[in-house]
Write an enzyme that holds these catalytic residues in place. Sequence first.
Site, PDB file in Angstrom:
ATOM      1  N   ARG A 224       0.001  -7.942   2.228  1.00  0.00           N
ATOM      2  CA  ARG A 224      -1.368  -8.256   2.655  1.00  0.00           C
ATOM      3  C   ARG A 224      -1.301  -9.128   3.898  1.00  0.00           C
ATOM      4  NH1 ARG A 224      -2.616  -4.548   0.028  1.00  0.00           N
ATOM      5  NH2 ARG A 224      -3.902  -4.508  -1.846  1.00  0.00           N
ATOM      6  N   HIS A 272      -2.501  -0.065   8.063  1.00  0.00           N
ATOM      7  CA  HIS A 272      -2.471  -0.114   6.588  1.00  0.00           C
ATOM      8  C   HIS A 272      -2.217   1.287   5.997  1.00  0.00           C
ATOM      9  CE1 HIS A 272      -4.024  -2.641   2.966  1.00  0.00           C
ATOM     10  NE2 HIS A 272      -3.133  -1.749   2.567  1.00  0.00           N
TER      11      HIS A 272
END
Length: 309
Positions: A224, A272
């Site tokens: 993250r 991502h």
Amino acid sequence: MALLFVSSTDDPEEFREALVAEIPDLDFRIWPDSGDPLDIDVALVWKPEVGLLRQFPNLKVIISLGAGVDHIFLDTERPPHVPVVRLIDRSLTTQMSEYAVLGILRHHRLLPVYEAAQRSCHWEKFGPPDTMRTPVGILGLGVIGTDTARKLKAFGFPVRGWTRTPRKVKGVECFHGPEGLIEMLGECRFLSCFLPMTRQTQGIIDARTLSALPKGAYILNLARGGHVVDDDLIAAIDRGHIAGAMLDVFNREPLDTSHPFWRHPKITVTPHIAGLTVASSVALQVADNIRRVRSGRSLINQVDPQREY
Ligand code: GLV
């Protein structure tokens, strides 16, 4: 009884098709067309907005559309008694470890250097890589971190792993806790982050940990964005201590066009994509959990709300 699908980035039709193949009479609804809120007993979600989940009084399970659940715990109004489950999936795991191996080998074998040389038709050889003496540090030895460790071992890299609490993984030199982290970093030529995002792991890659790495270490973050303190990473690269970074996740996504990561010559940015959820691959376990919750049985891959993973 109905399932509510909540995601602005996953294709609901792919999930509907895959889940209906498992549960033919599944009532599959797509947010915001949830119909009668009393019908909803299952929520299959990615980044639900705050307050959304508390609107369904008969909700029995919240299923993450990814391996991480931090996006669910961010909803502070989420009904606290409703269990949360995550995905543990072969495809996701393989994609993630593949991405990490790619990033490590690419830098290890100087591919960006040779690509730049090719652009100016410049023929120059640099010394052979010494894989056996290139330790890789892995933050987080869950399913994905462990799979990556196994693959890197197969290439001959010495692998070190760090977890918050003690854990043993065969073939991996294991460290834990705050002191273990600094000890492990001392010799890592690569550092690859797979940690869950929790209050304990936020900002773990900061000026202090970056300084604990040897000069020339390379960073990969597939977990993250919040694990990295952006300014500290840029500063460590710009002062020549850290060689560069390959980043798939960011504090704010999509990464703002004005963010310096985009244009930094030593940083590789991907949007991502290190691990994308494949509906057909996860349908079996999602359907299994739907059946389990509807028949009052225990769930698989349930997360601990205290630990936040
Ligand atoms: C992706 O980020 C996931 O949590 O699976």
